[in-house]
Design a protein around this motif. Sequence first.
Motif, short mmCIF file in Angstrom:
data_model
loop_
_atom_site.label_atom_id
_atom_site.label_comp_id
_atom_site.label_asym_id
_atom_site.label_seq_id
_atom_site.Cartn_x
_atom_site.Cartn_y
_atom_site.Cartn_z
N ASN A 47 -28.72 58.49 -37.28
CA ASN A 47 -30.01 58.93 -36.72
C ASN A 47 -30.48 60.27 -37.31
OD1 ASN A 47 -30.25 56.74 -34.94
ND2 ASN A 47 -28.83 57.71 -33.53
N GLN A 51 -34.12 60.47 -38.32
CA GLN A 51 -35.04 60.47 -37.18
C GLN A 51 -35.06 61.83 -36.49
OE1 GLN A 51 -35.11 56.99 -34.63
NE2 GLN A 51 -33.98 55.87 -36.20
N THR A 85 -42.34 57.94 -29.51
CA THR A 85 -41.77 56.74 -30.13
C THR A 85 -40.39 57.03 -30.70
OG1 THR A 85 -43.96 55.89 -30.65
CG2 THR A 85 -42.11 54.99 -31.92
N ILE A 86 -40.25 58.15 -31.41
CA ILE A 86 -38.95 58.50 -31.98
C ILE A 86 -37.93 58.81 -30.89
CG2 ILE A 86 -37.73 60.24 -33.37
CD1 ILE A 86 -40.24 60.38 -35.14
N ARG A 108 -36.70 55.60 -29.44
CA ARG A 108 -35.81 54.96 -30.41
C ARG A 108 -34.44 55.63 -30.39
NH1 ARG A 108 -38.29 55.58 -35.68
NH2 ARG A 108 -40.18 55.07 -34.59
N SER A 148 -32.59 54.73 -27.08
CA SER A 148 -32.06 53.37 -27.03
C SER A 148 -30.90 53.19 -27.99
CB SER A 148 -33.16 52.35 -27.31
OG SER A 148 -33.64 52.49 -28.63
N ALA A 149 -30.86 53.97 -29.05
CA ALA A 149 -29.74 53.88 -29.99
C ALA A 149 -28.61 54.78 -29.56
CB ALA A 149 -30.23 54.28 -31.39
#
Length: 161
Positions: free
Chosen positions: A2, A5, A66-67, A70, A73-74
């Motif tokens: 990640n 991100q 949004t990031i 993400r 959830s990861a």
Amino acid sequence: ANAAQYTDLESIQRRIEENKVLLARTLDRLNALSDDERDADEREYYEQKRSTTKQLLVELRDEQHTIQVRLTSAGIPEQVIRNLIEMADEYRALLEQPNLEKSFMRGLVDDLDIRGIAGIEKESERQYIDFIYCGKTKRRYVEFGTEPGGEHNQMTGEGFI
């Protein structure tokens, strides 16, 4: 995995702060302008700049959200997964011991928050136990043995622990 991100998220957060400062300056300038006709062009310029900056802030915040979703959830860190695997290996080794104390097995059931519900299916009249763990339910069919006095003394079943 990640890292990219997180880098994008930092960049977006920095751009949000920069645009908040720009919006504050634009609003200050708009407040300083008079309603006089000679300031009309400048007023129109700063009103457009205000609208553009506000729209950019909305888009940046949407992208930031949004990031963050993400990443959330990861979100189970690798070390947590490794710790869980290590704990499972330790439990497995303990469960393979031939003379395991019942108090330990009971503690394991409590630690893992495993619940069981016994019942009889209406259609087949088969006895079962539903094991509930990690938000899932797994059904095991069982046969209860009885001693001459009618007391239940054992439980057997496919896959029963």
